[in-house]
Enzyme design. Structure first.
Site, short mmCIF file in Angstrom:
data_model
loop_
_atom_site.label_atom_id
_atom_site.label_comp_id
_atom_site.label_asym_id
_atom_site.label_seq_id
_atom_site.Cartn_x
_atom_site.Cartn_y
_atom_site.Cartn_z
N GLY A 162 10.82 -63.48 -12.49
CA GLY A 162 9.51 -63.45 -11.84
C GLY A 162 8.78 -62.15 -12.14
N ALA A 200 5.65 -62.30 -17.01
CA ALA A 200 5.75 -63.51 -17.81
C ALA A 200 6.14 -64.70 -16.95
CB ALA A 200 6.76 -63.30 -18.94
N ARG A 257 4.54 -40.51 -31.09
CA ARG A 257 5.71 -40.78 -30.26
C ARG A 257 7.04 -40.75 -31.00
NH1 ARG A 257 4.89 -45.79 -26.01
NH2 ARG A 257 3.16 -44.84 -24.93
N HIS A 270 13.21 -47.45 -23.63
CA HIS A 270 12.02 -47.84 -22.92
C HIS A 270 11.70 -49.33 -23.04
CE1 HIS A 270 8.16 -47.25 -21.10
NE2 HIS A 270 7.48 -47.58 -22.17
N GLU A 286 9.03 -60.09 -22.26
CA GLU A 286 9.76 -59.07 -23.02
C GLU A 286 11.01 -59.65 -23.66
OE1 GLU A 286 10.23 -55.26 -21.14
OE2 GLU A 286 11.76 -54.63 -22.56
N LEU A 342 2.30 -55.83 -21.62
CA LEU A 342 1.79 -56.55 -20.45
C LEU A 342 0.98 -57.75 -20.92
CD1 LEU A 342 0.71 -53.53 -18.19
CD2 LEU A 342 2.86 -54.80 -18.19
C1 LIG Z 1 8.22 -47.24 -17.31
C2 LIG Z 1 7.58 -48.33 -18.11
C3 LIG Z 1 6.22 -48.31 -18.34
C4 LIG Z 1 5.61 -49.33 -19.07
N1 LIG Z 1 4.26 -49.27 -19.27
C5 LIG Z 1 3.66 -50.27 -19.97
C6 LIG Z 1 2.25 -50.25 -20.18
O1 LIG Z 1 1.56 -49.33 -19.73
N2 LIG Z 1 1.69 -51.26 -20.86
C7 LIG Z 1 2.42 -52.29 -21.35
O2 LIG Z 1 1.84 -53.17 -21.95
N3 LIG Z 1 3.76 -52.33 -21.16
C8 LIG Z 1 4.40 -51.36 -20.49
N4 LIG Z 1 5.76 -51.42 -20.29
C9 LIG Z 1 6.52 -52.60 -20.71
C10 LIG Z 1 6.34 -53.75 -19.71
O3 LIG Z 1 6.34 -53.23 -18.42
C11 LIG Z 1 7.45 -54.78 -19.76
O4 LIG Z 1 7.69 -55.14 -21.04
C12 LIG Z 1 7.07 -56.05 -19.01
O5 LIG Z 1 6.73 -55.73 -17.69
C13 LIG Z 1 8.15 -57.07 -19.01
O6 LIG Z 1 7.77 -58.17 -18.18
P1 LIG Z 1 8.66 -59.49 -18.11
O7 LIG Z 1 7.92 -60.44 -17.28
O8 LIG Z 1 9.04 -59.92 -19.44
O9 LIG Z 1 10.00 -59.06 -17.40
P2 LIG Z 1 10.31 -58.26 -16.07
O10 LIG Z 1 9.12 -57.78 -15.39
O11 LIG Z 1 11.37 -57.30 -16.42
O12 LIG Z 1 10.92 -59.37 -15.13
C14 LIG Z 1 12.18 -59.90 -15.32
C15 LIG Z 1 12.47 -60.90 -14.25
O13 LIG Z 1 13.66 -61.57 -14.55
C16 LIG Z 1 14.51 -61.58 -13.46
N5 LIG Z 1 15.88 -61.61 -13.93
C17 LIG Z 1 16.47 -60.80 -14.83
N6 LIG Z 1 17.75 -61.15 -14.99
C18 LIG Z 1 17.97 -62.21 -14.20
C19 LIG Z 1 19.10 -63.01 -13.90
N7 LIG Z 1 20.27 -62.80 -14.46
N8 LIG Z 1 18.96 -64.00 -13.00
C20 LIG Z 1 17.78 -64.21 -12.38
N9 LIG Z 1 16.69 -63.50 -12.64
C21 LIG Z 1 16.79 -62.51 -13.52
C22 LIG Z 1 14.15 -60.35 -12.70
O14 LIG Z 1 14.50 -60.47 -11.35
C23 LIG Z 1 12.67 -60.29 -12.89
O15 LIG Z 1 12.03 -61.07 -11.94
C24 LIG Z 1 6.38 -50.38 -19.60
C25 LIG Z 1 7.75 -50.40 -19.36
C26 LIG Z 1 8.36 -49.38 -18.64
C27 LIG Z 1 9.84 -49.39 -18.49
#
Ligand SMILES: Cc1cc2nc3c(=O)[nH]c(=O)nc-3n(C[C@H](O)[C@H](O)[C@H](O)COP(=O)(O)OP(=O)(O)OC[C@H]3O[C@@H](n4cnc5c(N)ncnc54)[C@H](O)[C@@H]3O)c2cc1C
Ligand code: HEM
Ligand code: HEM
Ligand code: SF4
Ligand code: F3S
Ligand code: FES
Lengths: 661, 282, 284
Positions: free
Chosen positions: A11, A14, A298, A366, A404, A420
């Site tokens: 959640g 994505a 970077r 990161h 991601e 994002l």
């Molecule tokens: C400090 C930091 C700063 C950043 N700043 C930027 C920025 O400024 N701009 C930008 O574009 N990107 C940035 N990024 C990258 C970006 O934040 C992430 O790539 C993005 O938020 C990933 O989103 P996601 O939805 O793929 O996964 P996530 O937000 O990581 O969500 C993963 C979900 O999966 C669930 N999950 C995981 N494993 C399991 C499991 N085994 N069972 C059930 N659920 C599970 C979790 O509970 C969570 O809900 C940054 C990253 C970091 C670390």
């Protein structure tokens, strides 16, 4: 029309975008997350989200340029059709998020304000204070809560995804998951499953990521037969605050505002930094890059900090790698005005005022550019075919990967503020694809055979019970194993990679993996047992760790975040124009040869019998933008560029001729 | 399954908001307003028994309507506010010993002073006013030392009732509690009704309420002092003053004669003809 | 020297950590003492990580690791709320050095007291999120299709909304609020999951929504499209467990780690309710 049901795992941005869109399309969604979705890792993102916009357009920007910057930044390892589609969707994504109530910073006239981010010349980045990720996530979370109130969405928060449920035809029919409170293991049948579980930073012990980013969910898909691609591409941010539990991000703007990076010349000088006189300080970035000084890009900053600490042994702390990032020469009032927020973070977590004492910083893992391999269908314009069921489907039919944890968008190196975007874009864009897939199936969630469900649940129950049972000779502590893995991975597979170290590390990781399978848990209860959940996730880190190491070992080149000094492309050495030209030709030949060999996605498949990943290589779709060299900081870059442009032009003409025949 | 739940809420829950707003409103008008006037009236004793007696005459001028006004505008709102106040206070779990913030202390004190006011007002009204004006009841109350105030001998009976240490101490605590309760209550009511919104506005309002509270505390203290400081000597002198005023006032038709509102000793001196005239004015 | 100098202060070799544990809902809580080697720059999360890795009490007894919740470790996700030395806060930003300055060499960890304990320091905060549903804390857009940009918004509106939008549902505010009281329903015999869930939500929906939810309601009432539900939100806030339950203790604003102007929101809600009340009287 039959009612469709989809399981979304994760959640973050994505997963929530996908849930929201699917619910709008009338699909029932079961949303699984380790944590209440509002707490997902996406909240950590600070910087912003990119899109070409009205303002940049008038300065010559376009969606195409955003596309080009992304691909160039990713060193051409990105798959171009999805990237192109994303770049063209970006303005729409921002518009939608704006409508959903994201409090983007505003200009005086009330338009969305933009800032510039790395890797581009345009002010493309929309931002909401210093918490853009949080704001975007909340907007989606709110919509999902709305859909939940209307009964379209059911949340399973504090549930651990244990694996996809794959039937005898190789089709994913749902998932098995575990309630982390009651420890109940349950199957959730579905027409399709979307994995959106984010990055895997915890494989490195400490990173800038949240504790949820174990990669366990992805690894469980991988071990169930899904392919994993480009694992070795791990982005390391140069400036993070080293903490004993996490490495917190320190924004690049600290250097932008005049911060100076240095280490004491005497190794592990015990004096307080302010007491070390200037001549006993080593301003290594300024000395090594007189032209760019502290503002080198970077990846270079990252490598140099690493080099000074590891190879020169000049780390500030003896038992921990870090260097000083010094702002103390700038008046405090000016610092507060320009950098207030980020200095507060440092102060809050370090208990030290960076206005009077230099900050200690170090590069930190990161982002993982790699992820689950997934398919896509290209359209005539070189983008994606909207609604095609295969968009973002992994090699397991009915199992999708987005966010991601997919692998298409960021190639060898992610541009800031693009992630994002890719998360929200993939979540929204794949909605119709998933619906179309579900509609095309004769069998859905309602008729998953009970034998499949029973055997899937039984397998997971067996694993669970086994971990809780004591076995003789099993005495490993999962926390310590995790620490060892993290230390090892951080040492060999982050900034600088060397084949001898990688080879050695693979041995060690094999060994650690075996030990990880022999853990003995201090909690063997059946209620809210975090111990066993953690042990499972540690065990599941190994297939990914091995894939990262093997991928890195086999990729004998430098590309984006993957850097091997042995295979670094050399600068031109000659001063003689003709010889220089010849060297440039040769340089370009080598570049092309290297691309022929390595401009390929690494695709891993898990070999359970051998407990090792098997790697193959897959061509990258570079049909829209042909690869070109990244020449930053290279001596003789102008000549190489000249030669390269001539070649590119010739190739184009040839193509045009071929086309006219 | 839809997650929305529509519980069958009780009358109380459905109207809780309105009831609470009524509670807040009644705290200000009439109760707060009454208290301000009441304390000012009592403080007027400082200016001598004549002034005080005049005020009391004014208050008592509605005559037989007075109990109606008392019950409708004071006792009923008071009881409503008090009962609800006790209930409200019990819905919270004060944690001022854990969280020492000033506003949290104020919150706790609003509750404590509410309870003090409850006890104080119950006995205060019993002590001076007697609550009810049924003859039989009054007799009993008076035997127990309650219902001691005689409006037509206002100053003297008041002062007489306030001799000793117990009542004065009780009053001092009670009055100060009421003052705090009203001043702080005004401040919270301003937030409740959305009058002061920003922290700065709330800060300013807080200062305003503080000034008001201090002012009221001074008035209250004066009233208290005016009631407790005179001794036997003054009482004797004042009874005469009051009796003189009574004669004149009844003569002029300003006062409805009512033996219950006078000291028994004074009543005995009343000439018969006066009573005749009363029937006329009635 | 002006700067905080951790080395300059004498620190114990070990820190004593007293944890209030509870094996499950309805079980009796008990205290347990752990000892953790002192290091500079520790925070409460790293202390708990060490306790989890060791799983041994101060007197050498092997125990199950302490259960707790955390996520971002940088105070944006809201997971890690607990009572530390008697005050509710985020454990990730609770620095051991600062705590030791407050309280000698002992750190006391307790779960939040306003939510049912699941285990040890882990509590069930579903009610916090449920409150967001109660006040319809969302923008009621027509669709998730591309419909062009949203309405233009003045910078001043953004500046008013942004702070409110940072609420991470950590629950510090409600923990410190004297008017927010715990609801813990024991499960009835043979009650199905769904019946229990329903009963729980009903109970939550009648109890105080909490300052965080009031603040979210004000956030969306100040959004050009969010406004569409403004009067429904005010209705919710004047329904059972609405703003009337607030007693203006103002602890919420003092403990909120994000420094959200909760009492401002409460007063704004109060005004909106006043206005709506008057309007309703005269419109009927
Ligand atoms: C400090 C930091 C700063 C950043 N700043 C930027 C920025 O400024 N701009 C930008 O574009 N990107 C940035 N990024 C990258 C970006 O934040 C992430 O790539 C993005 O938020 C990933 O989103 P996601 O939805 O793929 O996964 P996530 O937000 O990581 O969500 C993963 C979900 O999966 C669930 N999950 C995981 N494993 C399991 C499991 N085994 N069972 C059930 N659920 C599970 C979790 O509970 C969570 O809900 C940054 C990253 C970091 C670390
Ligand atoms: C007799 C016993 C009384 C009790 C038990 C009592 C109790 C309370 C309580 C608990 C509150 C807080 C309500 C809330 O925060 O929602 C309160 C508020 C208030 N009380 Fe009283 N009270 C009493 C008498 C009085 C009297 C005599 C006055 C007038 C002088 C008064 C004036 C107020 C005012 C103005 C408020 C503020 C209302 C608000 O915040 O909206 N109270 N009372
Ligand atoms: C030193 C302080 C006070 C003095 C000397 C005082 C005096 C009196 C007297 C003499 C009466 C009787 C009036 C009568 O029967 O006609 C009375 C009644 C009453 N007092 Fe006070 N009082 C004091 C403080 C307060 C305070 C702080 C309150 C709080 C609101 C209060 C509330 C009342 C009420 C409600 C009555 C009965 C109403 C009535 O019928 O007049 N008093 N008081
Ligand atoms: S308002 Fe503040 S304290 Fe309350 S939940 Fe939100 S962030 Fe936490
Ligand atoms: S602490 Fe509670 S009582 Fe009101 S002002 Fe805050 S919600
Ligand atoms: S771990 Fe996210 S707020 Fe503390």
């Amino acid at each position: 029309m039959a009612q469709h049901r989809v399981v979304v795992v994760g959640g973050g941005l994505a997963g929530l975008a996908s849930t929201m869109k699917l619910a709008e399309l009338g699909v029932d969604v079961d949303l699984i997350s380790l944590t209440p979705v509002k707490r997902s890792h996406s909240v950590c993102a600070q910087g912003g989200i990119n899109s070409c916009n009205d303002q940049t357009r008038q300065l010559g920007d376009s969606e195409w340029k955003h596309f080009d910057d992304t691909v160039y930044g990713g060193d051409f390892l990105n798959h171009q059709p999805p990237v192109k589609e994303m770049a063209f969707w970006a303005p729409k994504v921002i518009d939608l998020m704006d409508r959903l109530g994201v409090p983007f910073n505003r200009t005086g006239e009330g338009f969305i304000d933009r800032r510039r981010f790395g890797g581009t010349l345009y002010k493309r980045t929309a931002f909401a204070g210093a918490t853009t990720g949080q704001q975007l996530l909340y907007a989606l979370d709110e919509q999902v809560r709305r859909q939940q109130a209307e009964g379209r969405v059911k949340k399973y928060e504090f549930w651990d995804f244990l694996g996809p449920m794959v039937d005898e035809d190789g089709r994913c029919r749902g998932v098995v998951a575990q309630d982390m409170v009651s420890m109940e293991i349950r199957a959730l049948p579905a027409d399709a499953v979307v994995v959106a579980t984010g990055g895997c930073g915890l494989i490195y012990g400490r990173s800038t990521m949240s504790v949820f980013c174990t990669g366990s969910a992805v690894s469980r898909c991988f071990q169930s037969g899904a392919k994993y691609a480009n694992g070795e591409f791990i982005q390391v941010h140069p400036t993070a605050i080293p903490g004993s539990d996490k490495l917190r991000l320190m924004s690049e703007s600290a250097r932008g505002e005049g911060g100076r990076v240095w280490v004491p010349k005497k190794p592990h000088d015990v004096r307080a930094p302010q007491e070390i006189p200037d001549k006993e300080r080593y301003y290594f970035l300024e000395e090594r890059y007189p032209e760019y000084g502290n503002l080198v890009p970077r990846d270079i900053a990252t490598r140099e900090i690493f080099d000074v600490c590891v190879n020169d042994g000049l780390s500030v702390d003896e038992n921990r790698m870090c260097v000083y990032l010094d702002l103390t020469h700038i008046p405090a009032a000016e610092l507060d005005r320009k950098l207030g927020g980020i200095l507060e973070i440092y102060e809050k977590f370090q208990g030290v005022d960076p206005r009077v004492e230099p900050m200690k910083i170090f590069p930190a893992v990161h982002y993982s550019m790699g992820g689950l391999w997934a398919d896509y269908v290209k359209n005539a314009d070189g983008g994606l075919l909207a609604g095609a069921p295969r968009n973002h489907m992994t090699n397991i039919e009915g199992l999708y990967a987005i966010g991601e944890c997919d692998y298409h968008y960021h190639g060898a190196n992610r541009l800031g503020a693009n992630s994002l975007l890719s998360c929200i874009f993939t979540g929204i864009f794949t909605g119709s694809s998933i619906l179309n897939y579900a509609q095309g199936q004769s069998k859905g969630h309602a008729d998953v055979s009970s034998s499949l469900i029973e055997s899937a649940v039984a397998a997971q129950t067996q694993r669970h019970d086994d971990l809780l049972t004591s076995h003789s000779g099993y005495d490993e502590n999962p926390y310590l194993i995790h620490q060892e893995l993290g230390d090892l991975m951080t040492r060999v597979a982050t900034v600088v990679r060397r084949n001898d170290q990688l080879t050695e590390a693979i041995e060690k990781v094999n060994d650690l993996h075996e030990r990880a399978m022999r853990v003995s848990l201090s909690d063997t209860g059946q209620w809210t047992n975090q111990n066993v959940i953690f042990a499972k996730s540690v065990q599941d880190m190994f297939p990914l760790a091995k894939t990262i190491l093997k991928g890195a070992l086999q990729r004998d080149e430098c590309r984006g975040a993957h850097f091997k000094p042995e295979f670094q492309k050399q600068s031109l050495t000659s001063d003689d124009p003709q010889e220089r030209r010849r060297q440039a030709e040769q340089w370009c030949d080598e570049f092309e040869a290297n691309n022929r060999r390595y401009l390929k996605s690494t695709v891993a498949e898990w070999n359970a019998a051998e407990s090792t990943p098997e790697l193959t290589y897959e061509d990258v779709d570079t049909s829209s933008i042909p690869p070109r060299p990244r020449l930053y900081g290279l001596v003789g870059a102008e000549v190489i560029e000249e030669v390269w442009n001539e070649r590119a032009k010739a190739a184009q003409e040839k193509e045009a001729v071929a086309a006219s025949h | 399954m839809s997650v929305s739940v529509t519980p069958e809420t009780s009358f109380w829950l459905r109207h809780e908001f309105a009831i609470r707003r009524l509670h807040s409103l009644l705290g200000i008008v009439p109760l707060g307003l009454y208290m301000v006037i009441h304390l000012l009236t009592n403080a007027s004793l400082l200016n001598g028994p004549e002034t005080f007696q005049r005020s009391v005459y004014l208050i008592h001028s509605p005559g037989k309507l007075l109990p109606l006004i008392e019950w409708g505008f004071i006792f009923a709102p008071l009881i409503f506010h008090a009962v609800l106040g006790v209930w409200i206070a019990r819905t919270g779990r004060s944690n001022a010993s854990q969280y020492h913030y000033a506003n949290n202390q104020r919150y706790s004190w609003q509750r404590w002073t509410g309870f003090i006011a409850l006890v104080y007002l119950f006995f205060h009204i019993l002590h001076l006013h007697g609550w009810f004006h049924a003859e039989l009841y009054l007799e009993l109350a008076r035997q127990l030392g309650f219902a001691t105030f005689r409006p037509y001998n206002a100053a003297s009976t008041l002062v007489a009732a306030m001799q000793g240490y117990v009542w004065p101490a009780f009053y001092l605590v009670g009055v100060m509690a009421c003052v705090y309760h009203l001043a702080n209550g005004l401040w919270t009511a301003g937030i409740t009704w959305g009058l002061w919104i920003s922290p700065q506005a709330q800060e300013r309002a807080s200062k305003l309420c503080l000034v008001l509270g201090i002012g009221l505390a001074i008035v209250g203290a004066s009233a208290w002092w005016a009631a407790v400081s005179p001794g036997e000597e003054e009482i004797e002198q004042w009874v005469e003053v009051e009796n003189r005023m009574y004669d004149v006032a009844t003569e002029a038709g300003l006062v409805t004669p009512n033996p219950e509102k006078r000291l028994e000793s004074a009543e005995e001196e009343v000439p018969d003809e006066v009573e005749v005239r009363i029937t006329v004015t009635d | 020297m002006i700067a905080l100098e951790p080395n300059a202060k004498s620190r114990p070799d070990f820190i004593t950590v007293r944890v209030r544990r509870q094996d499950g809902p309805g079980k009796h809580p008990y205290w347990e003492t752990h000892r953790v080697e002192y290091e500079p720059e520790l925070n409460v999360i790293s202390v708990l990580q060490r306790i989890a890795a060791n799983a041994t009490t101060a007197d050498g007894k092997k125990v199950a690791p302490v259960a707790w919740d955390c996520g971002c470790l940088e105070e944006v996700c809201g997971s890690c709320t607990m009572q530390i030395n008697g005050r509710v806060r985020q454990s990730c930003s609770a620095l051991v050095d600062k705590l030791l300055d407050e309280s000698g060499d002992e750190i006391v960890l307790e779960p939040m007291s306003k939510f049912p304990v699941l285990r040890d320091l882990l509590v069930d905060r579903q009610r916090l999120f449920r409150a967001l549903t109660r006040v319809k804390a969302w923008v009621p857009v027509d669709s998730y299709y591309d419909m062009g940009a949203g309405e233009r918004q003045l910078r001043s509106a953004q500046e008013q909304n942004y702070p409110l939008s940072q609420c991470m549902s950590c629950g510090c505010c409600v923990e410190a609020c004297p008017q927010y009281t715990k609801i813990e329903l024991p499960r009835l015999d043979q009650e199905s999951d769904e019946a229990y869930e329903r009963r729980k939500l009903e109970a939550y929906d009648e109890a105080f929504v909490g300052p965080h939810a009031i603040s979210q309601a004000m956030l969306f009432n100040n959004h050009p499209t969010g406004k569409a539900l403004a009067s429904e939100r005010v209705d919710a806030l004047t329904g059972p467990g609405g703003i009337q339950a607030c007693g203006n203790a103002q602890n919420c604003v003092s403990v909120c780690p994000k420094e959200i102007p909760l009492t401002t929101s409460i007063a704004r809600a109060g005004r909106a309710a006043t206005v709506q009340m008057i309007k309703k009287w005269f419109e009927k």
